[in-house]
Write a protein that holds these residues in place. Structure first.
Motif, PDB file in Angstrom:
ATOM      1  N   ALA A 101       0.827  -1.214   0.000  1.00 35.20           N
ATOM      2  CA  ALA A 101       0.000   0.000   0.000  1.00 35.20           C
ATOM      3  C   ALA A 101       0.858   1.259   0.000  1.00 35.20           C
ATOM      4  O   ALA A 101       0.566   2.210  -0.740  1.00 35.20           O
ATOM      5  N   THR A 102       1.921   1.279   0.793  1.00 31.58           N
ATOM      6  CA  THR A 102       2.752   2.478   0.829  1.00 31.58           C
ATOM      7  C   THR A 102       3.547   2.632  -0.475  1.00 31.58           C
ATOM      8  O   THR A 102       3.707   3.745  -0.974  1.00 31.58           O
ATOM      9  N   ALA A 103       3.998   1.533  -1.048  1.00 28.15           N
ATOM     10  CA  ALA A 103       4.707   1.612  -2.323  1.00 28.15           C
ATOM     11  C   ALA A 103       3.768   2.055  -3.444  1.00 28.15           C
ATOM     12  O   ALA A 103       4.175   2.779  -4.357  1.00 28.15           O
ATOM     13  N   ALA A 104       2.515   1.655  -3.371  1.00 24.97           N
ATOM     14  CA  ALA A 104       1.545   1.995  -4.415  1.00 24.97           C
ATOM     15  C   ALA A 104       1.198   3.479  -4.433  1.00 24.97           C
ATOM     16  O   ALA A 104       0.652   3.971  -5.420  1.00 24.97           O
ATOM     17  N   GLY A 105       1.534   4.189  -3.372  1.00 28.47           N
ATOM     18  CA  GLY A 105       1.236   5.615  -3.307  1.00 28.47           C
ATOM     19  C   GLY A 105       2.017   6.457  -4.295  1.00 28.47           C
ATOM     20  O   GLY A 105       1.652   7.592  -4.574  1.00 28.47           O
ATOM     21  N   GLY A 106       3.117   5.917  -4.829  1.00 31.54           N
ATOM     22  CA  GLY A 106       3.882   6.603  -5.856  1.00 31.54           C
ATOM     23  C   GLY A 106       4.986   7.519  -5.356  1.00 31.54           C
ATOM     24  O   GLY A 106       5.691   8.120  -6.163  1.00 31.54           O
ATOM     25  N   ALA A 107       5.169   7.644  -4.044  1.00 31.50           N
ATOM     26  CA  ALA A 107       6.186   8.551  -3.508  1.00 31.50           C
ATOM     27  C   ALA A 107       7.572   7.911  -3.417  1.00 31.50           C
ATOM     28  O   ALA A 107       8.555   8.599  -3.183  1.00 31.50           O
ATOM     29  N   LEU A 108       7.629   6.597  -3.640  1.00 27.21           N
ATOM     30  CA  LEU A 108       8.892   5.885  -3.427  1.00 27.21           C
ATOM     31  C   LEU A 108       9.498   5.424  -4.744  1.00 27.21           C
ATOM     32  O   LEU A 108       8.796   4.962  -5.640  1.00 27.21           O
ATOM     33  N   ARG A 109      10.829   5.519  -4.823  1.00 26.22           N
ATOM     34  CA  ARG A 109      11.544   4.951  -5.966  1.00 26.22           C
ATOM     35  C   ARG A 109      12.050   3.555  -5.626  1.00 26.22           C
ATOM     36  O   ARG A 109      12.372   2.761  -6.501  1.00 26.22           O
TER      37      ARG A 109
END
Length: 109
Positions: A70-78
């Protein structure tokens, strides 16, 4: 509950958004962990490959996986890496059990 090491790298766009509107990452990510029965123990900004490292606690691998996805899916992480951590006491028991295995294990010849 098991502990995990989470290491993330932010995208340039995420850094820009955080500069424009600084917010405590512990609150944002902590609420996400709470949603699946976990908790953030600590978090630190870092230099190098990872921009943030955190120690998090979750009931099981499925809960930490849901949080990570869920946190990776937010788009803020490379990038994001989540590593299960083993306590020193458990590590000692693992080594004792490994000693038992080495007494009977035969490597291929």
């Amino acid at each position: 509950m098991p502990y995990y090491l989470s290491q993330v790298g932010y995208t340039p766009e995420s850094w820009a958004a955080q500069i424009r509107n600084p917010q405590d990452v512990r609150e944002r990510v902590g609420r996400a962990a709470d949603a699946v029965g976990g908790r953030m123990e600590s978090a630190f900004y870092a230099f190098g490959t990872h921009d943030l490292v955190a120690i998090v606690e979750f009931p099981d691998d499925a809960a930490v996986a849901a949080w990570a996805i869920a946190t990776a899916a937010g788009g803020a992480l490379r990038s994001m890496t989540t590593t299960p951590l083993i306590s020193v006491d458990d590590g000692l028991n693992i080594m004792r059990n490994a000693a038992k295995v080495t007494q009977v294990y035969q490597p291929p010849k």
